[in-house]
Write an enzyme that holds these catalytic residues in place. Structure first.
Site, PDB file in Angstrom:
ATOM      1  N   GLU A 223      38.218  45.222  34.116  1.00 15.18           N
ATOM      2  CA  GLU A 223      37.004  45.841  33.543  1.00 15.18           C
ATOM      3  C   GLU A 223      37.287  47.273  33.071  1.00 15.18           C
ATOM      4  O   GLU A 223      36.556  47.818  32.249  1.00 15.18           O
ATOM      5  CB  GLU A 223      35.851  45.817  34.551  1.00 15.18           C
ATOM      6  CG  GLU A 223      36.127  46.449  35.910  1.00 15.18           C
ATOM      7  CD  GLU A 223      36.773  45.469  36.911  1.00 15.18           C
ATOM      8  OE1 GLU A 223      37.633  44.670  36.495  1.00 15.18           O
ATOM      9  OE2 GLU A 223      36.418  45.543  38.094  1.00 15.18           O
TER      10      GLU A 223
ATOM     11  N   GLU B 232      51.344  39.886  41.771  1.00 13.14           N
ATOM     12  CA  GLU B 232      52.139  41.101  41.523  1.00 13.14           C
ATOM     13  C   GLU B 232      51.293  42.260  42.005  1.00 13.14           C
ATOM     14  O   GLU B 232      50.330  42.647  41.334  1.00 13.14           O
ATOM     15  CB  GLU B 232      52.404  41.264  40.022  1.00 13.14           C
ATOM     16  CG  GLU B 232      53.123  40.119  39.375  1.00 13.14           C
ATOM     17  CD  GLU B 232      54.634  40.201  39.512  1.00 13.14           C
ATOM     18  OE1 GLU B 232      55.291  39.209  39.247  1.00 13.14           O
ATOM     19  OE2 GLU B 232      55.132  41.282  39.900  1.00 13.14           O
TER      20      GLU B 232
ATOM     21  N   CYS C 224      52.581  50.579  39.332  1.00 15.46           N
ATOM     22  CA  CYS C 224      52.859  49.842  40.570  1.00 15.46           C
ATOM     23  C   CYS C 224      54.158  50.337  41.181  1.00 15.46           C
ATOM     24  O   CYS C 224      54.300  50.381  42.394  1.00 15.46           O
ATOM     25  CB  CYS C 224      52.920  48.350  40.313  1.00 15.46           C
ATOM     26  SG  CYS C 224      53.932  47.915  38.913  1.00 15.46           S
TER      27      CYS C 224
HETATM   28  O1  TXE Z   1      43.558  46.297  40.852  1.00 12.81           O
HETATM   29  P1  TXE Z   1      42.329  45.456  41.425  1.00 12.81           P
HETATM   30  P2  TXE Z   1      43.575  47.392  39.702  1.00 12.81           P
HETATM   31  C1  TXE Z   1      48.799  47.119  41.198  1.00 12.81           C
HETATM   32  C2  TXE Z   1      48.854  48.562  41.527  1.00 12.81           C
HETATM   33  C3  TXE Z   1      47.506  48.793  42.169  1.00 12.81           C
HETATM   34  C4  TXE Z   1      46.616  47.870  41.391  1.00 12.81           C
HETATM   35  C5  TXE Z   1      45.776  48.589  40.382  1.00 12.81           C
HETATM   36  O2  TXE Z   1      49.918  48.908  42.351  1.00 12.81           O
HETATM   37  O3  TXE Z   1      47.513  48.414  43.511  1.00 12.81           O
HETATM   38  O4  TXE Z   1      47.480  46.960  40.743  1.00 12.81           O
HETATM   39  O5  TXE Z   1      45.118  47.678  39.566  1.00 12.81           O
HETATM   40  C6  TXE Z   1      39.959  41.565  39.448  1.00 12.81           C
HETATM   41  N1  TXE Z   1      38.561  37.775  42.609  1.00 12.81           N
HETATM   42  N2  TXE Z   1      49.713  46.716  40.175  1.00 12.81           N
HETATM   43  O6  TXE Z   1      42.871  48.600  40.167  1.00 12.81           O
HETATM   44  O7  TXE Z   1      41.178  46.311  41.719  1.00 12.81           O
HETATM   45  C7  TXE Z   1      39.603  42.849  38.742  1.00 12.81           C
HETATM   46  O8  TXE Z   1      38.437  42.683  37.968  1.00 12.81           O
HETATM   47  C8  TXE Z   1      39.255  37.722  41.470  1.00 12.81           C
HETATM   48  C9  TXE Z   1      50.829  45.907  40.575  1.00 12.81           C
HETATM   49  O9  TXE Z   1      43.138  46.792  38.405  1.00 12.81           O
HETATM   50  O10 TXE Z   1      42.923  44.636  42.507  1.00 12.81           O
HETATM   51  C10 TXE Z   1      40.868  43.104  37.921  1.00 12.81           C
HETATM   52  O11 TXE Z   1      40.860  42.345  36.719  1.00 12.81           O
HETATM   53  N3  TXE Z   1      39.538  38.821  40.729  1.00 12.81           N
HETATM   54  C11 TXE Z   1      51.792  45.619  39.560  1.00 12.81           C
HETATM   55  C12 TXE Z   1      41.972  42.593  38.829  1.00 12.81           C
HETATM   56  O12 TXE Z   1      41.320  41.752  39.786  1.00 12.81           O
HETATM   57  C13 TXE Z   1      39.094  39.996  41.170  1.00 12.81           C
HETATM   58  C14 TXE Z   1      51.630  46.086  38.194  1.00 12.81           C
HETATM   59  C15 TXE Z   1      42.763  43.662  39.554  1.00 12.81           C
HETATM   60  O13 TXE Z   1      41.879  44.521  40.203  1.00 12.81           O
HETATM   61  C16 TXE Z   1      38.348  40.117  42.367  1.00 12.81           C
HETATM   62  C17 TXE Z   1      50.431  46.818  37.926  1.00 12.81           C
HETATM   63  C18 TXE Z   1      38.088  38.939  43.099  1.00 12.81           C
HETATM   64  N4  TXE Z   1      37.425  38.939  44.265  1.00 12.81           N
HETATM   65  C19 TXE Z   1      49.522  47.117  38.901  1.00 12.81           C
HETATM   66  N5  TXE Z   1      38.045  41.422  42.557  1.00 12.81           N
HETATM   67  C20 TXE Z   1      53.027  44.840  39.849  1.00 12.81           C
HETATM   68  N6  TXE Z   1      53.467  44.763  41.100  1.00 12.81           N
HETATM   69  O14 TXE Z   1      53.605  44.282  38.936  1.00 12.81           O
HETATM   70  C21 TXE Z   1      38.589  42.119  41.521  1.00 12.81           C
HETATM   71  N7  TXE Z   1      39.218  41.262  40.667  1.00 12.81           N
END
Ligand code: TXE
Length: 468
Positions: free
Chosen positions: A168, A238, A272
């Site tokens: 979002e 990931e 990440c």
């Molecule tokens: O994550 P969120 P963010 C990691 C990074 C950090 C995080 C940041 O380290 O921890 O990503 O990304 C959806 N059921 N990496 O803030 O909040 C939400 O809408 C299903 C790792 O975006 O977890 C969004 O689209 N979906 C990395 C997505 O989940 C749900 C590379 C992620 O949100 C949900 C980049 C639910 N219950 C970032 N709740 C790597 N290791 O490669 C939320 N979402």
């Protein structure tokens, strides 16, 4: 009236746009459309799939300026870094295009010599690969082009339909990605964007799907894995990290300090694989810290639309409170703030780049993912202590060792649990290598040929030819 996502510019706090979100009825319909369309896409010749993806690749390059401008507007990523992301994505796409045929190729793994005796014959064993089917890609905002392409490009090339839920926080970019793929010739019901918050992501997982490929935080990743469990589908996660670097006593201190400062603060620490902990050998600790702080103080913080800005605002306002709590905890337990330590007084969600010393593993800043412009530097007396501290984490995404001695560095890295091991580099991703994490950093891998094979079901063929 439909619910909307309010897209706020993190640098100005101004509303850019309201984007309508998909409700549960629309989501159900989209998953069904993808299901109905997927077999025809699987049967489409690989050359046609590659042609569409190549067009997408070319459009990224052609429209890089405007795509980067959108990314900067909605996430606050400095424009030079946003453009770098858009223009570096083709490198990953090219890897997938060049390697997909090899991964898809049937392999004859065994063939008996022909038996001339009547009643016998010849046994042949072959492996072939089928697409998973309909896969859901739930994506993060911090590198929407990189982490998106890691999933949807190999998924599409291998014959899957992709239901794609961008974060979002990067919904405009997600919509632009979808429009570009459709313009490139990927059918609308084969790459299907779903716009919404976490609720939309959770709703998607209630439908019959064949795999979920998630990029995001550990906390959400765990929820995704639990929601997907009853379907027993492929789950790839990931997730985040608390990535360490160890600086040995035999390095060029100035060069290493400058490189590590970039590894910690690029994209405001919102990577990440951003460095979140640095351990420095006691013999070079003082000069290292001095140069490191000087480098950080030289970073230009400001308007992310200006090409020389290195640090923009944070992409999410609530992260400022997370950072403040970690800093309060650290200072209360004896940490020293060498620079930064507070938000910046200007409109937008800015936080000054912060360097902490006198840190210990009793502080949350050395244990929990910060995901912001903060780094803790800890003095260590030898390699053994460094290894123990590097491993003292729930995460295991990357680890770096800086030393002029390859054998020493590789020996240390071999003792540290991580998906990527860096000698004299950090914060680096390569299309040829698997991107993978241990423990709370996730399950599975993207990139490399493994990151293509993960979108396929293998099938073992037992083929017996009988002599009449
Ligand atoms: O994550 P969120 P963010 C990691 C990074 C950090 C995080 C940041 O380290 O921890 O990503 O990304 C959806 N059921 N990496 O803030 O909040 C939400 O809408 C299903 C790792 O975006 O977890 C969004 O689209 N979906 C990395 C997505 O989940 C749900 C590379 C992620 O949100 C949900 C980049 C639910 N219950 C970032 N709740 C790597 N290791 O490669 C939320 N979402």
């Amino acid at each position: 009236m439909a619910d909307t996502i309010s897209v706020i510019n993190p640098a100005t706090e101004e509303l850019i746009k309201e984007i309508p979100v998909d409700d549960s009825v629309i989501i159900a319909d989209k998953v069904q459309q993808a299901r109905a369309a997927q077999p025809a896409w699987a049967a489409t010749p690989l050359a046609d799939k590659i042609a569409a993806i190549k067009t997408f690749r070319d459009l990224l390059v052609e429209r890089a300026d405007s795509l980067a401008a959108t990314l900067t507007a909605e996430t606050g990523k400095p424009i030079t870094q946003a453009k770098n992301e858009v223009l570096s994505t083709p490198q990953r796409i090219d890897f997938f295009i060049e390697n997909v045929a090899q991964v898809l190729a049937a392999q004859r793994v065994y063939q008996e010599p022909w038996q001339a005796v009547p009643g016998t014959g010849q046994l042949e064993e072959v492996i072939t690969y089928d697409p998973l089917g309909v896969v859901v890609n739930i994506s993060a905002w911090n590198y929407p082009y990189f982490v998106g392409a890691n999933v949807f490009i190999p998924a599409l090339l291998t014959g899957n339909a992709v239901v794609y839920k961008p974060s979002e926080i990067a919904a405009m970019t997600g919509s632009e990605i979808a429009a570009l793929l459709h313009e490139s010739g990927i059918p609308n019901d084969i790459f299907v964007p779903v716009i919404g918050t976490g609720l939309a992501g959770a709703t998607l997982l209630e439908h019959p799907i064949d795999g979920v490929f998630f990029t995001g935080s550990y906390a959400t990743g765990q929820k995704v894995a639990m929601a997907a469990a009853p379907q027993l589908i492929k789950v790839q996660l990931e997730l985040g990290g608390k990535d360490p670097a160890y600086v040995c006593d035999d390095v060029d201190v100035a060069a290493v300090a400058a490189g590590l400062a970039d590894g910690a603060f690029y994209n405001n620490g919102q990577s990440c694989c951003a460095l979140e902990r640095i351990y420095v050998h006691t013999d070079i600790y003082e000069p290292f810290v001095e140069t490191f702080v000087q480098t950080v103080q030289g970073f230009k913080l400001g308007d992310p639309t200006e090409p020389d800005t290195y640090l923009g605002p944070l992409s999410r306002k609530p992260q400022i409170s997370v950072i403040e709590q970690q800093l309060q905890d650290a200072v209360a337990k004896g940490a020293q703030v060498l620079c930064g330590g507070q938000s910046v007084h200007r409109p937008g969600w800015y936080f000054a780049p912060t360097v902490l010393t006198n840190v210990t593993h009793g502080m949350t800043v050395m244990g929990e993912e910060t995901f912001g412009p903060v780094i803790g530097i800890q003095r260590v007396s030898d390699d053994h202590e460094a290894v123990a501290l590097m491993n003292d984490t729930d995460y295991g995404l990357t680890a770096a060792v800086y030393s002029s001695d390859r054998a020493r560095a590789v020996g240390i890295l071999g003792q540290v649990r991580s998906g990527s091991a860096y000698w004299n580099c950090c914060d680096r991703v390569s299309p040829q290598l698997p991107w993978t994490g241990r423990n709370h950093s996730g399950i599975g891998s993207t990139l490399s040929t493994l990151g293509i094979a993960n979108f396929l079901h293998p099938r073992g063929w037992h083929l017996k030819r009988y002599r009449k």
